[in-house]
Design a protein around this motif. Structure first.
Motif, short mmCIF file in Angstrom:
data_model
loop_
_atom_site.label_atom_id
_atom_site.label_comp_id
_atom_site.label_asym_id
_atom_site.label_seq_id
_atom_site.Cartn_x
_atom_site.Cartn_y
_atom_site.Cartn_z
N UNK A 1 -1.93 -14.94 -15.59
CA UNK A 1 -1.00 -15.99 -15.19
C UNK A 1 -1.81 -17.15 -14.63
N UNK A 2 -1.70 -18.30 -15.24
CA UNK A 2 -2.43 -19.49 -14.79
C UNK A 2 -3.93 -19.22 -14.65
N UNK A 3 -4.49 -18.47 -15.59
CA UNK A 3 -5.92 -18.20 -15.59
C UNK A 3 -6.38 -17.14 -14.61
N UNK A 4 -5.44 -16.47 -13.97
CA UNK A 4 -5.78 -15.43 -12.99
C UNK A 4 -5.20 -14.10 -13.44
N UNK A 5 -5.99 -13.03 -13.37
CA UNK A 5 -5.47 -11.73 -13.81
C UNK A 5 -4.46 -11.13 -12.83
N UNK A 6 -3.46 -10.48 -13.38
CA UNK A 6 -2.54 -9.66 -12.60
C UNK A 6 -2.86 -8.22 -12.95
N UNK A 7 -3.16 -7.43 -11.94
CA UNK A 7 -3.51 -6.02 -12.14
C UNK A 7 -2.31 -5.15 -11.83
N UNK A 8 -2.28 -3.98 -12.43
CA UNK A 8 -1.19 -3.03 -12.16
C UNK A 8 -1.76 -1.64 -11.99
N UNK A 9 -0.97 -0.80 -11.32
CA UNK A 9 -1.30 0.62 -11.21
C UNK A 9 0.02 1.40 -11.26
N UNK A 10 0.13 2.32 -12.23
CA UNK A 10 1.36 3.12 -12.31
C UNK A 10 1.39 4.15 -11.18
N UNK A 11 2.57 4.55 -10.80
CA UNK A 11 2.70 5.58 -9.77
C UNK A 11 2.53 6.95 -10.40
N UNK A 12 1.64 7.74 -9.83
CA UNK A 12 1.49 9.15 -10.19
C UNK A 12 0.84 9.87 -9.01
N UNK A 13 0.53 11.13 -9.18
CA UNK A 13 0.00 11.92 -8.06
C UNK A 13 -1.34 11.40 -7.55
N UNK A 14 -2.08 10.65 -8.36
CA UNK A 14 -3.37 10.10 -7.95
C UNK A 14 -3.22 9.13 -6.79
N UNK A 15 -2.13 8.37 -6.76
CA UNK A 15 -1.94 7.34 -5.74
C UNK A 15 -0.88 7.72 -4.71
N UNK A 16 -0.36 8.94 -4.81
CA UNK A 16 0.72 9.35 -3.91
C UNK A 16 0.20 9.75 -2.55
N UNK A 17 0.86 9.25 -1.52
CA UNK A 17 0.59 9.64 -0.14
C UNK A 17 1.67 10.62 0.27
N UNK A 18 2.61 10.14 1.09
CA UNK A 18 3.76 11.01 1.38
C UNK A 18 4.61 11.07 0.12
N UNK A 19 5.46 12.06 -0.01
CA UNK A 19 6.20 12.24 -1.26
C UNK A 19 6.91 10.96 -1.73
N UNK A 20 6.67 10.62 -3.00
CA UNK A 20 7.29 9.49 -3.70
C UNK A 20 6.92 8.13 -3.11
N UNK A 21 5.77 8.03 -2.44
CA UNK A 21 5.31 6.76 -1.87
C UNK A 21 3.81 6.60 -2.11
N UNK A 22 3.38 5.34 -2.28
CA UNK A 22 1.96 5.04 -2.44
C UNK A 22 1.20 5.37 -1.16
N UNK A 23 -0.01 5.87 -1.32
CA UNK A 23 -0.93 6.03 -0.21
C UNK A 23 -1.44 4.65 0.17
N UNK A 24 -1.60 4.39 1.45
CA UNK A 24 -2.07 3.08 1.90
C UNK A 24 -3.43 2.73 1.33
N UNK A 25 -4.29 3.72 1.16
CA UNK A 25 -5.62 3.46 0.59
C UNK A 25 -5.53 3.02 -0.86
N UNK A 26 -4.59 3.55 -1.60
CA UNK A 26 -4.41 3.13 -3.00
C UNK A 26 -3.89 1.70 -3.06
N UNK A 27 -2.99 1.35 -2.15
CA UNK A 27 -2.50 -0.03 -2.09
C UNK A 27 -3.63 -0.97 -1.71
#
Length: 137
Positions: free
Chosen positions: A25-51
Motif C-alpha cells: 500500500x503506497x509503496x509500503x508492505x503490509x504483513x500478515x500472520x494467520x492465527x494458529x497454535x504457533x501464535x496462541x497465548x491464552x486460549x483463542x488469543x494472540x500471545x503478546x510476543x507474537x504481536x
C-alpha cells in the motif's frame, strides 16, 4: 512477493510465526500472520510476543522498502522498540504496517500499527528507533 530479496527476507523467527507479505500500500508492505497454535497465548488469543514480533517485522520491512527505493543499503540494528498493547488479538488473521516518521543518514524512527478486522481499531502499536550501519566491504 517482490524482486527485492532484502524486502522479501524474513528472519527465521518471523517465518516460524507464519508472518508473510500480504500486500503493498503506497509503496509500503503490509504483513500478515494467520492465527494458529504457533501464535496462541491464552486460549483463542494472540500471545503478546507474537504481536510484538509482527510489529517489529513490519517496521523493518517498511524501512527496507524505503531504503531500497532510495538505492541505499544498510545493516539494521535496533536501538529500541516500545510496544503499546491496546486490545487482545483474537483468533483471526492480524496485519501490520510500518510508517517511517524520520529517516536520517544513520538512524530511522518508525511507527507501526497492528490490526485485525478494522484498521481504525489497532490491537497494538509500536515506535522503533533503528541504527543503520554502512555495509562492510
Amino acid at each position: 512477493m517482490t524482486d527485492n530479496p532484502e524486502i522479501d527476507a524474513l528472519t527465521p523467527y518471523a517465518r516460524s510465526l507464519g508472518i508473510a507479505l500480504d500486500t503493498w500500500e503506497d509503496g509500503t508492505p503490509i504483513l500478515s500472520v494467520p492465527f494458529d497454535e504457533t501464535v496462541e497465548g491464552r486460549p483463542k488469543h494472540y500471545h503478546g510476543g507474537a504481536t510484538g514480533g509482527l510489529l517489529e517485522t513490519a517496521g523493518y520491512a517498511a524501512l527496507r522498502a524505503e531504503l531500497a527505493r532510495q538505492g541505499r543499503s544498510a545493516m539494521l540494528k535496533p536501538i529500541n522498540i516500545t510496544v503499546q498493547y491496546l486490545a487482545a488479538g483474537k483468533s483471526r488473521t492480524s496485519y501490520a504496517q510500518g510508517r517511517i516518521t524520520k529517516l536520517g543518514r544513520r538512524s530511522a524512527n518508525i511507527t507501526v500499527e497492528a490490526w485485525q478486522d478494522d484498521r481504525n481499531r489497532p490491537i497494538a502499536t509500536a515506535v522503533m528507533n533503528v541504527f543503520m550501519a554502512e555495509p562492510e566491504g
